[in-house]
Design a protein around this motif. Structure first.
Motif, PDB file in Angstrom:
ATOM      1  N   LEU A   1     -18.526 -15.068   3.381  1.00  0.00           N
ATOM      2  CA  LEU A   1     -17.224 -15.745   3.408  1.00  0.00           C
ATOM      3  C   LEU A   1     -17.291 -17.054   4.185  1.00  0.00           C
ATOM      4  CD1 LEU A   1     -14.942 -12.639   3.944  1.00  0.00           C
ATOM      5  CD2 LEU A   1     -14.741 -14.258   2.047  1.00  0.00           C
ATOM      6  N   GLN A   2     -18.006 -17.056   5.301  1.00  0.00           N
ATOM      7  CA  GLN A   2     -18.122 -18.282   6.092  1.00  0.00           C
ATOM      8  C   GLN A   2     -18.826 -19.375   5.299  1.00  0.00           C
ATOM      9  OE1 GLN A   2     -19.591 -17.452  10.194  1.00  0.00           O
ATOM     10  NE2 GLN A   2     -19.332 -15.328   9.597  1.00  0.00           N
ATOM     11  N   ARG A   3     -19.906 -18.999   4.642  1.00  0.00           N
ATOM     12  CA  ARG A   3     -20.670 -19.994   3.870  1.00  0.00           C
ATOM     13  C   ARG A   3     -19.856 -20.502   2.683  1.00  0.00           C
ATOM     14  NH1 ARG A   3     -26.568 -18.067   2.560  1.00  0.00           N
ATOM     15  NH2 ARG A   3     -26.772 -20.311   2.150  1.00  0.00           N
TER      16      ARG A   3
ATOM     17  N   VAL B   1      -8.958 -29.819  13.428  1.00  0.00           N
ATOM     18  CA  VAL B   1      -9.459 -28.444  13.351  1.00  0.00           C
ATOM     19  C   VAL B   1      -8.367 -27.528  12.796  1.00  0.00           C
ATOM     20  CG1 VAL B   1     -10.500 -26.549  14.652  1.00  0.00           C
ATOM     21  CG2 VAL B   1     -10.863 -28.919  15.406  1.00  0.00           C
ATOM     22  N   GLY B   2      -8.740 -26.673  11.843  1.00  0.00           N
ATOM     23  CA  GLY B   2      -7.827 -25.677  11.292  1.00  0.00           C
ATOM     24  C   GLY B   2      -8.152 -24.299  11.840  1.00  0.00           C
ATOM     25  N   VAL B   3      -7.115 -23.489  12.060  1.00  0.00           N
ATOM     26  CA  VAL B   3      -7.281 -22.191  12.716  1.00  0.00           C
ATOM     27  C   VAL B   3      -6.844 -21.050  11.796  1.00  0.00           C
ATOM     28  CG1 VAL B   3      -6.667 -20.786  14.727  1.00  0.00           C
ATOM     29  CG2 VAL B   3      -6.824 -23.283  14.957  1.00  0.00           C
TER      30      VAL B   3
ATOM     31  N   VAL C   1     -11.994 -22.807  12.418  1.00  0.00           N
ATOM     32  CA  VAL C   1     -12.400 -21.785  13.384  1.00  0.00           C
ATOM     33  C   VAL C   1     -11.669 -20.483  13.073  1.00  0.00           C
ATOM     34  CG1 VAL C   1     -13.048 -23.379  15.218  1.00  0.00           C
ATOM     35  CG2 VAL C   1     -10.673 -22.652  15.049  1.00  0.00           C
ATOM     36  N   TYR C   2     -12.445 -19.403  13.065  1.00  0.00           N
ATOM     37  CA  TYR C   2     -11.898 -18.083  12.765  1.00  0.00           C
ATOM     38  C   TYR C   2     -12.365 -17.079  13.818  1.00  0.00           C
ATOM     39  CZ  TYR C   2     -11.111 -19.742   7.903  1.00  0.00           C
ATOM     40  OH  TYR C   2     -10.727 -20.425   6.766  1.00  0.00           O
TER      41      TYR C   2
ATOM     42  N   MET D   1      -9.684 -15.480   6.774  1.00  0.00           N
ATOM     43  CA  MET D   1     -10.849 -16.146   6.182  1.00  0.00           C
ATOM     44  C   MET D   1     -11.075 -15.736   4.730  1.00  0.00           C
ATOM     45  SD  MET D   1     -14.676 -16.564   7.806  1.00  0.00           S
ATOM     46  CE  MET D   1     -15.010 -14.809   7.975  1.00  0.00           C
ATOM     47  N   ARG D   2     -10.559 -14.588   4.334  1.00  0.00           N
ATOM     48  CA  ARG D   2     -10.759 -14.133   2.951  1.00  0.00           C
ATOM     49  C   ARG D   2      -9.922 -14.933   1.944  1.00  0.00           C
ATOM     50  NH1 ARG D   2     -13.640  -9.519   1.933  1.00  0.00           N
ATOM     51  NH2 ARG D   2     -14.141  -8.230   3.738  1.00  0.00           N
TER      52      ARG D   2
END
Length: 283
Positions: A199-201, A156-158, A182-183, A164-165
């Protein structure tokens, strides 16, 4: 695939979108209760929102900041251990070395041990005339490291919110074997409706992995109003679970075999032209 392997290829993820008040003890108590609720429904990894223990704002960071270990980190450790979950502790204002303040995410294992501390790399400094101006750098210092942890299910990356941008960060995590990002975040009423889900997609689709985000619940009376809409997105770029603006716990069953199938069907990783371009890290 054996039944044991099939069992390991799926796990339940919970995202806690909690109401955050100005009373730290209340926030910690609510977080503990909601993590217990999530674990009771079979969740093996639980994600809390950005600044879950304090109001979000440059005027609050110093007042609510803590050393690590401290009150909030001890609660997270105990809660992870009591509920036997991997707990991504959203973020808290951290009182760091040399008087510096950081926006930091702590991750604890099911034994209550601290697995990592991610300090927000990219500080939220924006100015949209007539809409919103926010400058985290007025009080916070940036982190300087990538942050990943291993579970029996996947790596998992944090990142935290504004992280996230930056597509390069997600690409690096993907290249290092992460299958879930995970953000914890707190997008606002201007950037939230415009960019939060997009951004998530994008991060999920580009890297063919799962993305989970946790926002505080919306409070119209606070000085900074969060958009809410915590979500989980699949490697196909599909939103598979989403909250509204109010307090909620949402769930998603992460299917790593599905992820592997997508990577095989559309093999962009193997098709990258490393002879023409690459994303590298100094770490």
């Amino acid at each position: 695939m054996s039944s044991a392997a099939k069992a390991m290829s799926k796990f339940r993820l919970a995202v806690v979108q909690m109401r955050v008040t100005s009373v730290k003890a209340e926030n910690l108590s609510r977080a503990r209760k909601l993590v217990k609720e999530a674990a009771g429904k079979g969740s093996q990894l639980v994600l809390l929102p950005e600044c879950f223990n304090s109001p979000y704002g440059t005027s609050f960071f110093s007042q609510y900041s803590e050393r690590i270990p401290g009150e909030s980190s001890e609660m997270l450790s105990e809660t992870a251990r009591e509920n036997q979950v991997y707990l991504v502790g959203g973020s808290i204002p951290e009182a760091g070395e040399g008087g510096r303040l950081y926006n930091s995410c702590l991750v604890f294992g099911p034994d209550g041990e601290l697995l990592l501390k991610h300090r927000k790399i990219h500080l939220f400094d924006i100015d949209i005339p007539g809409k919103i101006r926010f400058q985290e750098s007025e009080t916070l210092s940036p982190g300087s490291g990538l942050s990943m942890f291993q579970t029996p299910f996947c790596k998992v990356g944090v990142g935290i919110c504004y992280d996230m941008r930056f597509a390069e960060l997600a690409q690096l995590y993907s290249r290092r074997g992460c299958e879930l990002l995970v953000y914890p975040g707190a997008f606002n009423m201007t950037t939230g409706p415009a960019h939060w889900e997009l951004l998530q997609r994008a991060r999920a689709l580009d890297n063919q992995l799962y993305v989970a985000t946790a926002s505080p619940a919306r409070d119209e009376t606070s000085s900074y109003v969060a958009w809410g809409h915590s979500s989980v997105v699949s490697p196909w770029g599909e939103v598979i679970s989403k909250a509204g603006p109010e307090e909620a716990v949402i769930y998603a069953d992460v299917d790593l075999q599905y992820l592997a199938d997508i990577r095989q069907q559309i093999p962009v990783t193997a098709q990258r032209r490393d002879d023409l371009y690459e994303v590298t890290s100094t770490q």
